[in-house]
Enzyme design. Structure first.
Site, PDB file in Angstrom:
ATOM      1  N   GLY A 117     -17.156  27.029 -74.354  1.00  0.00           N
ATOM      2  CA  GLY A 117     -16.201  26.057 -74.914  1.00  0.00           C
ATOM      3  C   GLY A 117     -16.895  25.111 -75.879  1.00  0.00           C
ATOM      4  N   GLN A 118     -16.564  23.838 -75.753  1.00  0.00           N
ATOM      5  CA  GLN A 118     -17.098  22.850 -76.695  1.00  0.00           C
ATOM      6  C   GLN A 118     -18.620  22.742 -76.592  1.00  0.00           C
ATOM      7  OE1 GLN A 118     -15.097  22.023 -78.967  1.00  0.00           O
ATOM      8  NE2 GLN A 118     -13.893  20.224 -78.435  1.00  0.00           N
ATOM      9  N   ASN A 171     -13.580  23.039 -60.364  1.00  0.00           N
ATOM     10  CA  ASN A 171     -14.918  23.442 -60.814  1.00  0.00           C
ATOM     11  C   ASN A 171     -15.769  24.002 -59.669  1.00  0.00           C
ATOM     12  OD1 ASN A 171     -14.274  22.911 -63.417  1.00  0.00           O
ATOM     13  ND2 ASN A 171     -15.433  21.009 -63.594  1.00  0.00           N
ATOM     14  N   HIS A 199     -24.291  11.021 -61.807  1.00  0.00           N
ATOM     15  CA  HIS A 199     -23.711  11.039 -63.151  1.00  0.00           C
ATOM     16  C   HIS A 199     -22.298  10.472 -63.072  1.00  0.00           C
ATOM     17  CE1 HIS A 199     -23.187  12.176 -67.229  1.00  0.00           C
ATOM     18  NE2 HIS A 199     -22.354  13.175 -67.012  1.00  0.00           N
TER      19      HIS A 199
END
Ligand code: APR
Length: 311
Positions: free
Chosen positions: A12-13, A98, A178
C-alpha cells in the site's frame, strides 16, 4: 555475489514508498506482496519503478505478487500488511483486524523466509510485533518493530524546525510504546552535542514533546484518509540498511525486552544495535525517577493491548 532479497508484505502506501527507496538505495531485489484482490496494484507499482530505473541507473529488480512462493529465501521481510487509521481512530482500534492479518502473514513468512530479519510496522505496533514473534517462533534477534526510528525522527524534525538548525545534527531518543504514552527523552537531546535546553525554552521543549507524542495523529487528521507513509518508509529503510550492511546503527526500535529497563517478555521501544545479527543488543540508559515512571506507564499500556491478543 547474488543480490540480497527484500520482501515487502503489504504494497500500500508505505509498501510502495519502501519499494522506491529500496530501489534507489540498491539494497537488493524487491518483491512486493499483497492480497490477490489488489495484485494488479502491486504489479503496477513494481513495473512503474522498474521503468523509473533508467533515469538514475538503479540496478535492482522489483516485482509484485500475491503468491508467497515468490518471497522464498528473502533476507529481509518488512510487514506493513493491515489497515491504517482513519481520523478519530487510535492505533489500538486496529488490533482485531490486524491481528488476524499478522497471524496469516507470520505463518507464511515462517514457511517461505525462515531465515529473514523481520521488521513489523502494522499497528498497534507493540502488540502486532509481539504477535508475529509468538506465531512465527522466530528468534528474538530477528524480529523487531519499527516505531522508535519514526518517533525519534519526528522529535528530531520538530527540534530542527524550532531551532532552525539542521535535522541531521539533532540526536535524540524516544522510548516506550508507539502511541500517546511514548517517552521522548528531552534531557538527552542535543543539536551537534549542544543540549537542547541551551537552545529552546522549557515551554517550547514541552510543546515539542507533546507534538511528538501526537505526530502520527496530526498527519492522520491532515490526510483525512490513511496515515503517514513517507517518513515511516524512510525509517524502515534505515533499519533494513543497518542490517544488510552490518552497520551497528543505534536505532530506537521495538525489541523483545527480557529484563532490560525492568520489562520482561514484551516488545517495547528501546535503543537497539542493529547489525548483521539483527537486534544485536539493547542499550540501557540510566533514567531519572520521572522518566522511569513514564516508561512504566507506557509499558503498562503495551501490556494491556498485548493481553487483548490472547497470545
Ligand atoms: N496480506 C498481505 N497484504 C495485506 C493483507 C494480507 N493479509 N491484508 C491487507 N494487506 C495490504 C492491503 O491490501 C494494503 O495494500 O496491506 C496494505 C496496507 O497498505 P495501506 O492501507 O496503504 O496502509 P499503509 O499506510 O501502508 O500502512 C500499513 O502500517 O503504519 C502502519 O497503521 C499502519 O497498520 C498500518 C500499516
Amino acid at each position: 555475489m547474488a543480490r540480497k532479497k527484500i520482501a515487502l508484505i503489504g504494497g500500500g502506501q508505505i509498501g510502495g514508498i519502501l519499494a522506491l527507496i529500496g530501489t534507489q538505495k540498491e539494497l537488493g531485489d524487491i518483491v512486493v506482496l499483497d492480497i490477490p484482490e489488489v495484485e494488479g496494484m502491486v504489479k503496477g507499482k513494481a513495473l512503474d519503478i522498474m521503468e523509473l530505473r533508467p533515469h538514475d541507473g538503479y540496478d535492482a529488480n522489483i516485482t509484485g505478487t500475491s503468491d508467497y512462493k515468490d518471497i522464498e529465501g528473502s533476507d529481509v521481510v518488512v510487514i506493513t500488511a493491515g489497515v491504517p487509521r482513519k481520523p478519530g481512530m487510535t492505533r489500538d482500534d486496529l488490533l482485531e483486524i490486524n491481528l488476524k492479518i499478522i497471524t496469516n502473514v507470520a505463518n507464511n513468512v515462517k514457511k517461505y523466509a525462515p531465515n529473514a530479519f523481520v521488521i513489523v510496522v502494522s499497528n498497534p505496533l507493540d502488540a502486532i510485533v509481539y504477535s508475529f514473534y509468538k506465531v512465527s517462533g522466530f528468534p528474538k534477534n530477528r524480529v523487531v518493530g519499527m516505531a522508535g526510528a519514526l518517533d525519534s525522527g519526528r522529535f528530531r524534525a520538530f527540534i530542527a524546525m524550532e531551532t532552525g538548525l539542521s535535522a541531521q545534527d539533532v540526536s535524540c531518543v524516544v522510548l516506550g510504546g508507539h502511541g500517546p504514552t511514548m517517552v521522548p527523552l528531552s534531557r538527552l537531546a542535543t543539536v551537534g552535542g549542544v543540549p537542547i535546553d541551551k537552545l529552546l525554552s522549557t515551554e517550547k521543549i514541552e510543546a515539542i514533546e507533546k507534538r511528538t507524542r501526537e505526530a502520527g495523529t496530526e498527519i492522520v487528521k491532515l490526510l483525512g484518509n490513511g496515515s503517514a507513509f513517507f517518513s515511516p518508509a524512510a525509517s524502515i529503510m534505515e533499519m533494513v540498511e543497518a542490517y544488510l550492511k552490518d552497520k551497528k546503527r543505534v536505532i530506537p526500535s521495538a525489541a523483545l525486552c527480557e529484563g532490560e529497563y525492568g520489562i520482561d517478555g514484551y516488545f517495547i521501544g528501546v535503543p537497539c544495535v542493529i547489525g548483521a545479527d539483527g537486534i544485536e543488543k539493547v542499550l540501557e540508559i540510566d533514567l531519572t525517577e520521572d522518566e522511569k515512571a513514564a516508561l512504566a506507564n507506557t509499558a503498562d499500556h503495551v501490556k494491556e493491548v498485548v493481553a487483548e491478543t490472547g497470545l
